[in-house]
Motif scaffolding. Structure first.
Motif, PDB file in Angstrom:
ATOM      1  N   VAL A  25     -26.166 -32.907  29.994  1.00  0.00           N
ATOM      2  CA  VAL A  25     -25.529 -34.033  30.673  1.00  0.00           C
ATOM      3  C   VAL A  25     -24.660 -33.531  31.814  1.00  0.00           C
ATOM      4  O   VAL A  25     -24.149 -32.407  31.785  1.00  0.00           O
ATOM      5  CB  VAL A  25     -24.660 -34.876  29.713  1.00  0.00           C
ATOM      6  CG1 VAL A  25     -25.508 -35.451  28.581  1.00  0.00           C
ATOM      7  CG2 VAL A  25     -23.493 -34.063  29.162  1.00  0.00           C
TER       8      VAL A  25
ATOM      9  N   VAL B 148     -23.495 -39.060  24.301  1.00  0.00           N
ATOM     10  CA  VAL B 148     -24.294 -37.837  24.294  1.00  0.00           C
ATOM     11  C   VAL B 148     -25.411 -37.866  23.252  1.00  0.00           C
ATOM     12  O   VAL B 148     -26.559 -37.519  23.556  1.00  0.00           O
ATOM     13  CB  VAL B 148     -23.394 -36.597  24.115  1.00  0.00           C
ATOM     14  CG1 VAL B 148     -24.236 -35.346  23.815  1.00  0.00           C
ATOM     15  CG2 VAL B 148     -22.555 -36.367  25.361  1.00  0.00           C
TER      16      VAL B 148
ATOM     17  N   ALA C  24     -32.863 -35.749  26.823  1.00  0.00           N
ATOM     18  CA  ALA C  24     -32.043 -35.005  27.772  1.00  0.00           C
ATOM     19  C   ALA C  24     -31.841 -33.571  27.295  1.00  0.00           C
ATOM     20  O   ALA C  24     -31.601 -33.317  26.118  1.00  0.00           O
ATOM     21  CB  ALA C  24     -30.690 -35.677  27.957  1.00  0.00           C
TER      22      ALA C  24
ATOM     23  N   VAL D  40     -21.802 -41.043  31.781  1.00  0.00           N
ATOM     24  CA  VAL D  40     -21.948 -40.276  30.534  1.00  0.00           C
ATOM     25  C   VAL D  40     -20.581 -40.060  29.897  1.00  0.00           C
ATOM     26  O   VAL D  40     -19.639 -39.598  30.552  1.00  0.00           O
ATOM     27  CB  VAL D  40     -22.616 -38.920  30.801  1.00  0.00           C
ATOM     28  CG1 VAL D  40     -22.669 -38.090  29.514  1.00  0.00           C
ATOM     29  CG2 VAL D  40     -24.021 -39.115  31.358  1.00  0.00           C
TER      30      VAL D  40
ATOM     31  N   LEU E  46     -28.441 -39.839  24.380  1.00  0.00           N
ATOM     32  CA  LEU E  46     -29.088 -39.211  25.520  1.00  0.00           C
ATOM     33  C   LEU E  46     -29.926 -38.008  25.078  1.00  0.00           C
ATOM     34  O   LEU E  46     -31.043 -37.797  25.561  1.00  0.00           O
ATOM     35  CB  LEU E  46     -28.048 -38.789  26.557  1.00  0.00           C
ATOM     36  CG  LEU E  46     -27.326 -39.944  27.254  1.00  0.00           C
ATOM     37  CD1 LEU E  46     -26.152 -39.430  28.073  1.00  0.00           C
ATOM     38  CD2 LEU E  46     -28.293 -40.748  28.124  1.00  0.00           C
TER      39      LEU E  46
END
Length: 202
Positions: free
Chosen positions: A178, A167, A175, A162, A170
């Protein structure tokens, strides 16, 4: 409330993991997960975990211990993150109590659902991308794989390769947050890197 940025310690030889933890915590990191290299003696793990736990208390951050329920108990951490071959979530819950934060690891929706049934508070999903900070990992699942595991009723924390730039995709894949190692530990300024990640997650 579960923090959206989980910073893992990088305790490989030649790295000052405690200094990085201090800088990231001062910059607002809400959660630190204490992870060490395989083969580290229990006493060394305990001493390191106690030092990071103490820093987390100073800055009001959550402290989780990777894999080891006994170390979490010994340093009075806030909980643990458990891998596939660690103690079951249900056993960790019995030992740590109802208020502990317990995360489980998953690569797919079935694993995430199992973590939910077992009583986990969140699921770490990955590796999402290739990473050099841990050996022996399976192939990356990518954002598409994350998406399958991110909608089963548990907050999904994307882990594995990551970076700040990754970000947004994701988050788009579902998500909740993270988990990072290199993005903070290998940064020229861990504090600045932490602030940038927090901004991207907000």
């Amino acid at each position: 409330m579960l923090g959206r940025l989980h910073v893992l310690t990088d305790a490989r030889p030649g790295r000052d993991a405690v200094a990085v933890a201090r800088a990231a915590l001062a910059a607002g990191a809400p959660l630190f997960q204490v992870r060490v290299e395989d083969g580290v003696h229990d006493r060394d793990f305990l001493d390191f975990a106690a030092e990071v736990r103490a820093l987390c208390r100073v800055y009001g951050a959550t402290c989780l211990i990777n894999d080891r329920v006994d170390i979490a108990l010994a340093v009075q951490a806030d909980g643990v993150h458990l891998g596939a071959f660690d103690l079951p979530v249900s056993v960790a819950r019995r030992l740590l109590g109802s208020s502990a934060i317990i995360g489980a690891t998953s690569r797919d929706a079935a694993g995430a659902r199992a973590a939910l049934v077992d009583g986990a508070d969140y699921v770490g999903v990955g590796p999402c991308y290739h990473t050099s900070t841990k050996d022996g990992l399976p192939d990356p699942i990518g954002p598409a794989g994350l998406e399958l595991a991110a909608h089963v009723g548990l907050p999904a924390i994307a882990i594995g390769g990551v970076t700040l730039e990754r970000v947004p995709e994701l988050l788009e894949a579902g998500a909740y947050g993270v988990a990072v190692v290199g993005a903070v530990n290998s940064a020229d300024d861990p504090g600045v890197a932490t602030k940038a990640l927090l901004k991207a997650l907000s």
